[in-house]
Write a protein that holds these residues in place. Sequence first.
Motif, PDB file in Angstrom:
ATOM      1  N   ALA A  56      30.854  26.242  32.166  1.00 20.41           N
ATOM      2  CA  ALA A  56      31.094  27.030  33.377  1.00 20.41           C
ATOM      3  C   ALA A  56      29.817  27.153  34.208  1.00 20.41           C
ATOM      4  O   ALA A  56      29.858  27.089  35.431  1.00 20.41           O
ATOM      5  CB  ALA A  56      31.619  28.410  33.006  1.00 20.41           C
ATOM      6  N   LYS A 103      39.296  26.965  32.075  1.00 18.93           N
ATOM      7  CA  LYS A 103      38.922  26.225  33.278  1.00 18.93           C
ATOM      8  C   LYS A 103      39.970  26.391  34.371  1.00 18.93           C
ATOM      9  O   LYS A 103      39.797  25.895  35.483  1.00 18.93           O
ATOM     10  CB  LYS A 103      38.817  24.737  32.967  1.00 18.93           C
ATOM     11  N   ALA A 109      40.181  30.556  37.058  1.00 16.34           N
ATOM     12  CA  ALA A 109      38.852  31.112  37.272  1.00 16.34           C
ATOM     13  C   ALA A 109      37.969  30.700  36.116  1.00 16.34           C
ATOM     14  O   ALA A 109      38.414  30.621  34.976  1.00 16.34           O
ATOM     15  CB  ALA A 109      38.935  32.623  37.363  1.00 16.34           C
ATOM     16  N   ARG A 110      36.700  30.437  36.420  1.00 17.34           N
ATOM     17  CA  ARG A 110      35.781  29.923  35.408  1.00 17.34           C
ATOM     18  C   ARG A 110      34.462  30.673  35.498  1.00 17.34           C
ATOM     19  O   ARG A 110      33.983  30.927  36.600  1.00 17.34           O
ATOM     20  CB  ARG A 110      35.552  28.435  35.685  1.00 17.34           C
TER      21      ARG A 110
END
Lengths: 443, 443
Positions: B361, B389, B392-393
């Motif tokens: 990330a 992934k 939102a990461r």
Amino acid sequence: MSERDTDAQVTEAERAALDLANVDEAARNDALQSMADAIRAHEDEILAANEEDVEAAEEMLERGEYTQALVDRLELDAAKLDDIAAMVESVAEQDDPLGETLAARELDEDLELYKVAVPIGVVATVFESRPDALVQIAALALKSGNAVILKGGSEASESNRVLYDVIREATEDLPTGWAQLIEAREDVDRLLEMDDKVDLVMPRGSSAFVSYIQDNTQIPVLGHTEGVCHVYVDEDADLEMAEDVAFDAKVQYPAVCNAVETLLVSEAVADEFLPGMVERYEDAGVELRGDEATRDIVDIDPATEDDWDTEYGDLELAIKVVEDVYDAVDHVNAHGSKHTESILTEDEDAAAVFMRGIDAASVFHNASTRFADGYRYGLGAEVGISTGKIHARGPVGLEGLTTYKYYLEGDGQLVATYSGEDAAPFTHEDFDAEWQPGRLSGE
Amino acid sequence: MSERDTDAQVTEAERAALDLANVDEAARNDALQSMADAIRAHEDEILAANEEDVEAAEEMLERGEYTQALVDRLELDAAKLDDIAAMVESVAEQDDPLGETLAARELDEDLELYKVAVPIGVVATVFESRPDALVQIAALALKSGNAVILKGGSEASESNRVLYDVIREATEDLPTGWAQLIEAREDVDRLLEMDDKVDLVMPRGSSAFVSYIQDNTQIPVLGHTEGVCHVYVDEDADLEMAEDVAFDAKVQYPAVCNAVETLLVSEAVADEFLPGMVERYEDAGVELRGDEATRDIVDIDPATEDDWDTEYGDLELAIKVVEDVYDAVDHVNAHGSKHTESILTEDEDAAAVFMRGIDAASVFHNASTRFADGYRYGLGAEVGISTGKIHARGPVGLEGLTTYKYYLEGDGQLVATYSGEDAAPFTHEDFDAEWQPGRLSGE
């Protein structure tokens, strides 16, 4: 045995994904062009394999196990194959979904944070028995830098095997194993267990099939389950426009998920609107069912409670008279599938109530529900349609196959500096710049 | 019985979510201010309830079932409560995550597509036994227009109940049922089954706990499982900078997920770098383990294969000598948890290899891994950290609690016009405008 094979294939794909993420746009597009060229060059071989599939399917058709529609979808010819090659070329022409700097922010002097679009990693697809599906999915995965696991319908197994071999040979310059073909049903079950290695599943096919996949894996699923879409004719609708739109939304192509399934009509205009509308539907062969208030005006079959939740996917339609726009919103939120909803009205306030109040991927004002589609939305190549709300919603373009990575460029900064009593402040200022590996933008 | 209750609560939340999506920014911020005021006004009541929790926890501590750390986290006082109220006020001050027009595109004349940020819907959270967690999550949900199901640790049940009542009373102007408190463990199991009504789960707590939730629900999960982070000291590193960063990454706060767990050192600089580094770590009380090549240089305990995959979360560190940056990338991709990785080097090319080659990330160049955090990234209120992934990461701000809706404004357009032989073309031109319900921008 087969389980070990699937593990090995997925592991190889995982490794390939790391390398593929760094293959530049030109090389990915070259590989797509090679794919297109190879499909055209191997026409005879592909069509011969396809003929085997079609012959087997025709036997099943005679035994009443397959439908003619399935056989038609399965069958390739030279023209269809050329369309497939052209589709691959059109994917190559799309804008690169990778590498874009989505945001750049200075955290402090010489401490720069960049958010950059990158591939998701390993994407698995389980798709229907159209041979073009394999090629399309492989092309979309390659364009977006993802390794891909392909599992097609068994009806297309000969076609898929040859197409897969052609693609693999044509993309030999890419990281080995970037595309993997899986053939046995039990391999799919194993695949769905591998949520530590597979980042996304895209099932294609019937709603029931997509639901089955969702219920049997921990891997995030991009797919759509059903489309129970509504058209609401408001009391302030232009009734001529409303009739045209409601007709288009059902009749133009009834088999698809963005076709309307229930027509809602404000009671203030039902008397005026319904007779002409019903006549037009009936002339087009649409089977109609209505609630009591509708049947007081027009002579059609009665609707049951089940009708309000049904995706007919055919020339069938339920009609209901509602009090007003609020009643319409309540009905849609109770029975809709959060896909696509449309209001016909000349009243801005009614439009606002409907559009804001309904929880759906797409909400339209004075337009046919059939516009909900990646091509019509201008998203370029369509990866799929999502009825989920997480990651991607509604029609999904290549962007749906990407995620992002944060890059931080510093010159030795410590968190200790920004903590405790004498903590240094962050500047947190956004700026415009593309990420350059290893370099601070000010240098 | 309890199962029916949970169903009713979630159904009420689902209904509230539809209304809450249309509560404007000012009303949401007013409600947050009321929350903050009410927390301060009910100080005595909240602290009394908290004392009950703390007394019960102290009994468990005496019996050796709880740790002192748990009791400390549980305990509130007037100052902590004021911090909690201030935190709610700071959430109110964040930019509105809703309503923004993310894209506007003309599909054809008077046919305009808008992509607008909207709340996700119903968000459920299962969180650790810190009473501030309940308030923080409720505040973030409200700011982003989501209904929320709250389930805290049973150790904090008295505190949570009073805090929940205070919040509910203070936000009576909002749609009824926008926040729901769930208390029994079996209600959580029921909640996790309700993937048709709950749109997102945010578990907070240990990695094991988050993994448990992921394994037991079909609802998308936003959470992070573990942080096995690395610092790699390249042959072209500024070794003084490297020593400071590697020290900060471990010692500044070792209990958190973005602390380093394995230090990788290029063999070209290991002789020069390791003795000083090890001395500094040992002076700070860090327990060290190393591979053979490391132990040829410094006298520390041997590392086992398990060490490379371990999140110590404490003053412990594994050290490994690697050949070069490629070897480092391979080690990280094999053993890292895709969380945060950092390279120390003055060589741009080595930085590029590391940053591009690692799937994580956050990937840093010349900065401590400890910077991976929503506050330091300038995301405002942190919703959580994601090791997934999809959606939102990495560190996730309020944006992670939103999705989008497509609005299409037309004047009666039919898909039939854009299909078949004489299909009209789409214009597909992006433009800058905010969506106005019911109105075409050109009017």
